[in-house]
Design an enzyme around this catalytic site. Structure first.
Site, PDB file in Angstrom:
ATOM      1  N   CYS A  47      32.343   7.057  53.934  1.00 60.39           N
ATOM      2  CA  CYS A  47      32.251   6.524  55.305  1.00 60.39           C
ATOM      3  C   CYS A  47      33.592   6.465  56.023  1.00 60.39           C
ATOM      4  O   CYS A  47      33.642   6.632  57.248  1.00 60.39           O
ATOM      5  CB  CYS A  47      31.579   5.161  55.283  1.00 60.39           C
ATOM      6  N   LYS A  63      25.774   1.004  61.690  1.00 60.56           N
ATOM      7  CA  LYS A  63      25.645   2.467  61.725  1.00 60.56           C
ATOM      8  C   LYS A  63      24.635   2.913  60.674  1.00 60.56           C
ATOM      9  O   LYS A  63      24.691   2.485  59.529  1.00 60.56           O
ATOM     10  CB  LYS A  63      27.013   3.131  61.505  1.00 60.56           C
ATOM     11  N   ASP A  84      32.738  -0.900  56.575  1.00 59.14           N
ATOM     12  CA  ASP A  84      31.712  -1.189  55.560  1.00 59.14           C
ATOM     13  C   ASP A  84      32.161  -2.065  54.393  1.00 59.14           C
ATOM     14  O   ASP A  84      31.766  -1.806  53.231  1.00 59.14           O
ATOM     15  CB  ASP A  84      31.137   0.134  55.012  1.00 59.14           C
TER      16      ASP A  84
HETATM   17  C1  C5J Z   1      30.191   4.178  52.454  1.00 58.55           C
HETATM   18  C2  C5J Z   1      28.621   5.230  50.960  1.00 58.55           C
HETATM   19  N1  C5J Z   1      30.361   3.089  53.181  1.00 58.55           N
HETATM   20  N2  C5J Z   1      29.548   5.534  50.057  1.00 58.55           N
HETATM   21  N3  C5J Z   1      28.925   4.488  52.059  1.00 58.55           N
HETATM   22  O1  C5J Z   1      31.141   4.837  52.094  1.00 58.55           O
HETATM   23  O2  C5J Z   1      27.478   5.573  50.800  1.00 58.55           O
END
Ligand code: C5J
Length: 228
Positions: free
Chosen positions: A168, A135, A30
């Site tokens: 994540c 995702k 991400d």
């Molecule tokens: C991720 C989030 N990528 N913190 N998403 O960690 O909402």
């Protein structure tokens, strides 16, 4: 050139991590504009996004070495379909954000797959040969083709990087651990909006004899990857 020879990160914690190039993938979680840049999803939840920008050079280094030695690289994106059919209302309504998932923000619709905000930052742009797994959840395995993709490639070990450490990245690592993968997290190629959460997550992962997995520095990972 890909090699099957075993590599070892001696100073991984809590103990040495062994892997082979042909059965290991680097997973970059991400690293999207929506988390890293002002005006995105992370900022809409009230976070200062600047700490996340600090790991861009470390992730670039990991990517460069993985590509140099021919290791599989997989990127993920947390994002949703334009009709939000894959975004549960509970997720959209959570957190009292200034902008909700699907709302129009400075980088387009928040966390919607085709918006500018959902794209991986240009500094870490995937190569055409690298899979990008979209995702809808925090974990990279939930409602995605990731496990089938790893199986097809014969991958058994995963080196994780990306953001955020305790959301994540940790969720994906726990999902992977439960599916039988040996997982290692690159300590300085992951970051959180909350420094204390990053520290705790690294501790939790390697506690009790690597109950979730291992951690190691980018320098140690690079040395092991380049060893012939
Ligand atoms: C991720 C989030 N990528 N913190 N998403 O960690 O909402």
């Amino acid at each position: 050139m890909q090699s099957t020879s075993t590599r070892r990160i001696e100073n991984a914690r809590p103990f040495a991590f062994s892997f082979s190039l042909s059965s290991t993938a680097l997973i970059v979680i991400d690293m999207q504009c929506d988390f890293i840049n002002p005006g995105g999803f992370g900022a809409s939840l009230g976070n200062d996004v600047s700490p996340l920008q600090s790991i861009i050079p470390s992730v670039q280094q990991l990517l460069a070495v993985a590509r140099e030695v021919g290791m599989t690289v997989i990127h993920t994106r947390e994002c949703h379909q334009p009709d939000l059919s894959d975004c549960p209302p509970a997720k959209r309504n959570r957190g009292n954000p200034m902008l909700r998932i699907g709302d129009e923000g400075p980088m387009g619709r928040i966390l919607v797959a085709d918006s500018d905000g959902a794209q991986i930052i240009p500094e870490l742009a995937p190569l055409d040969s690298e899979a990008v797994i979209d995702k809808p959840g925090k974990g990279a395995f939930y409602a995605t083709p990731l496990q089938d993709h790893l199986k097809a490639l014969g991958i058994q070990q995963l080196i994780f990087s990306g953001v955020t450490t305790e959301v994540c990245v940790q969720t994906s690592m726990r999902e992977a651990n439960d599916r039988g993968y040996d997982c290692l997290l690159a300590e300085d190629a992951t970051e959180s909006y909350f420094p204390e959460f990053k520290v705790s997550t690294l501790d939790m992962i390697r506690a009790q004899g690597a109950i979730v997995g291992w951690t190691a520095s980018v320098a140690a990972i690079k040395t092991a990857l380049r060893k012939r």
